[in-house]
Scaffold this motif. Sequence first.
Motif, short mmCIF file in Angstrom:
data_model
loop_
_atom_site.label_atom_id
_atom_site.label_comp_id
_atom_site.label_asym_id
_atom_site.label_seq_id
_atom_site.Cartn_x
_atom_site.Cartn_y
_atom_site.Cartn_z
N GLY A 145 84.26 -25.29 45.26
CA GLY A 145 84.48 -26.49 46.06
C GLY A 145 84.80 -26.17 47.50
O GLY A 145 84.31 -26.84 48.42
N SER A 146 85.60 -25.13 47.71
CA SER A 146 85.92 -24.72 49.07
C SER A 146 84.68 -24.23 49.81
O SER A 146 84.49 -24.55 50.99
CB SER A 146 86.99 -23.62 49.03
N ALA A 147 83.84 -23.47 49.14
CA ALA A 147 82.60 -23.00 49.76
C ALA A 147 81.67 -24.17 50.08
O ALA A 147 81.05 -24.22 51.15
CB ALA A 147 81.90 -21.99 48.86
N THR A 148 81.60 -25.12 49.16
CA THR A 148 80.75 -26.30 49.38
C THR A 148 81.22 -27.09 50.59
O THR A 148 80.42 -27.45 51.47
CB THR A 148 80.75 -27.19 48.13
N PHE A 149 82.50 -27.37 50.65
CA PHE A 149 83.01 -28.14 51.78
C PHE A 149 83.03 -27.33 53.07
O PHE A 149 83.05 -27.91 54.16
CB PHE A 149 84.38 -28.73 51.47
N SER A 150 83.02 -26.00 52.98
CA SER A 150 82.85 -25.18 54.18
C SER A 150 81.47 -25.41 54.79
O SER A 150 81.33 -25.54 56.00
CB SER A 150 83.02 -23.70 53.87
N PHE A 151 80.45 -25.48 53.94
CA PHE A 151 79.11 -25.76 54.44
C PHE A 151 78.99 -27.20 54.93
O PHE A 151 78.29 -27.47 55.91
CB PHE A 151 78.05 -25.46 53.37
N VAL A 152 79.68 -28.13 54.28
CA VAL A 152 79.68 -29.51 54.76
C VAL A 152 80.33 -29.59 56.14
O VAL A 152 79.82 -30.25 57.05
CB VAL A 152 80.41 -30.43 53.75
#
Length: 185
Positions: A145-152
């Motif tokens: 989730g952290s990686a996903t929202f980092s890309f967001v």
Amino acid sequence: MEATAEMKRTTSGTTAPASPVKPTFKWDFFKSPAGWFKLAEIISGVLVFALLAGSKIWRGLPTTHALQFVMVVAISAWISTLLLSVVYVFSVHSTILSHLPWYMIEFAFNTFWSAIYLPAAIVAATQASELWDLSQILSNYHLVGSATFSFVSTALYIFHSFYAYKMWKGIFPWSTRRGERLINR
């Protein structure tokens, strides 16, 4: 009577106290596209470091140094975006600091965080994929989730920098040219 910086000359030639420049509180900033970007960046940034801080990865694994970089980037970007939003909400950019080129500042700010957030997002995704194991999916979902929202967050800063560039150069019909306010457009 001696004229000071706090006095202004009226049309009749007398001096009167100048009204101080006071910032005004404007929630209308969040109704603009720039406000939408700032709000989305703030929400996405808090999700990045909340998910990363909530993961069990901080318990002595050798990958913590890389994830500390992601955490520092996420928190720094979040705090600076929050502070810049406060400047806009309290209209400090149009009252006290009105002499600065705010469209250019906004473009530089978002370009900087785009360039810093992208490596942090790559590091977060790399660390999440290295620790990805189907037997431990419930313990590593914070990292994913952290990686996903980092890309967001990275995408939001990139799109916001494009928007700020177009506002700075006056490409949009409602924008201004070279950061100057047009009066009779």
